[in-house]
Design a protein around this motif. Sequence first.
Motif, mmCIF file in Angstrom:
data_model
loop_
_atom_site.group_PDB
_atom_site.id
_atom_site.type_symbol
_atom_site.label_atom_id
_atom_site.label_comp_id
_atom_site.label_asym_id
_atom_site.label_seq_id
_atom_site.Cartn_x
_atom_site.Cartn_y
_atom_site.Cartn_z
ATOM 1 N N MET A 63 2.016 5.776 4.625
ATOM 2 C CA MET A 63 0.645 6.848 4.780
ATOM 3 C C MET A 63 -0.296 6.010 5.314
ATOM 4 O O MET A 63 -1.101 6.401 5.925
ATOM 5 N N GLU A 64 -0.505 4.884 4.730
ATOM 6 C CA GLU A 64 -1.678 3.939 4.875
ATOM 7 C C GLU A 64 -1.621 3.280 6.212
ATOM 8 O O GLU A 64 -2.759 3.299 7.113
ATOM 9 N N THR A 65 -0.540 3.094 6.812
ATOM 10 C CA THR A 65 -0.219 2.714 8.216
ATOM 11 C C THR A 65 -0.470 3.821 9.072
ATOM 12 O O THR A 65 -1.315 3.451 10.218
ATOM 13 N N ILE A 66 -0.075 4.963 8.841
ATOM 14 C CA ILE A 66 -0.163 6.236 9.840
ATOM 15 C C ILE A 66 -1.791 6.550 9.946
ATOM 16 O O ILE A 66 -2.452 6.916 11.129
ATOM 17 N N TYR A 67 -2.459 6.519 8.723
ATOM 18 C CA TYR A 67 -3.901 7.015 8.770
ATOM 19 C C TYR A 67 -4.765 5.900 8.600
ATOM 20 O O TYR A 67 -5.789 6.316 7.926
ATOM 21 N N LYS A 68 -4.415 4.784 8.956
ATOM 22 C CA LYS A 68 -5.359 3.548 8.552
ATOM 23 C C LYS A 68 -6.686 3.916 9.258
ATOM 24 O O LYS A 68 -7.845 3.308 8.596
ATOM 25 N N ASP A 69 -6.878 4.523 10.373
ATOM 26 C CA ASP A 69 -8.036 4.569 10.928
ATOM 27 C C ASP A 69 -8.777 5.563 10.374
ATOM 28 O O ASP A 69 -10.155 5.970 10.367
ATOM 29 N N LYS A 70 -8.580 6.474 9.325
ATOM 30 C CA LYS A 70 -9.386 7.609 8.638
ATOM 31 C C LYS A 70 -9.384 7.351 7.083
ATOM 32 O O LYS A 70 -10.007 7.918 6.522
ATOM 33 N N LEU A 71 -8.874 6.034 6.488
ATOM 34 C CA LEU A 71 -8.704 5.827 5.207
ATOM 35 C C LEU A 71 -10.200 5.783 4.878
ATOM 36 O O LEU A 71 -10.578 6.054 3.538
ATOM 37 N N ASP A 72 -11.078 5.204 5.444
ATOM 38 C CA ASP A 72 -12.571 4.769 5.018
ATOM 39 C C ASP A 72 -13.341 6.142 5.019
ATOM 40 O O ASP A 72 -14.480 6.321 4.238
ATOM 41 N N LYS A 73 -12.847 7.067 5.907
ATOM 42 C CA LYS A 73 -13.845 8.145 5.992
ATOM 43 C C LYS A 73 -13.520 9.336 5.226
ATOM 44 O O LYS A 73 -14.258 10.090 4.874
ATOM 45 N N TYR A 74 -12.208 9.476 5.145
ATOM 46 C CA TYR A 74 -11.730 10.856 4.212
ATOM 47 C C TYR A 74 -10.728 10.701 3.006
ATOM 48 O O TYR A 74 -10.233 9.609 3.246
ATOM 49 N N ASN A 75 -10.724 11.502 2.242
ATOM 50 C CA ASN A 75 -10.026 11.370 1.053
ATOM 51 C C ASN A 75 -8.674 12.118 1.556
ATOM 52 O O ASN A 75 -8.424 12.365 2.633
#
Length: 82
Positions: A63-75
Motif C-alpha cells: 500500500m505504501e508503494t501504491i500510494y507513496k505520492d499521497k502519504l504525506d497529504k492524506y490519511n
Amino acid sequence: NDEKRREIKVNDEICFIKEPALKENFYKNVKDLHYFKDFKELSENIDVKLAGFDSKEELVEIMETIYKDKLDKYNVVAIELE
C-alpha cells in the motif's frame, strides 16, 4: 483519504471496473468506513487476510508503494464492503 474518497458514505453503491479493458464491472455497497493515520495503523486494526494480504508487513509495503505520492497529504480510509 483523498477528495474522491471523502465523498463516499455508508450505504453508497460503488461500481468497480476491471482494468485494463474496462469492459467488466460489478457493484458493492459500503458497509462501513474506517479511518487510520497510516497503513501501519490500518494493518494493526483489520484482518489483513480479508483485505487480500498474507501479512501486516505485506499490506504496509504494497500500500505504501501504491500510494507513496499521497502519504504525506492524506490519511487512510478502509472501505468495508458487503
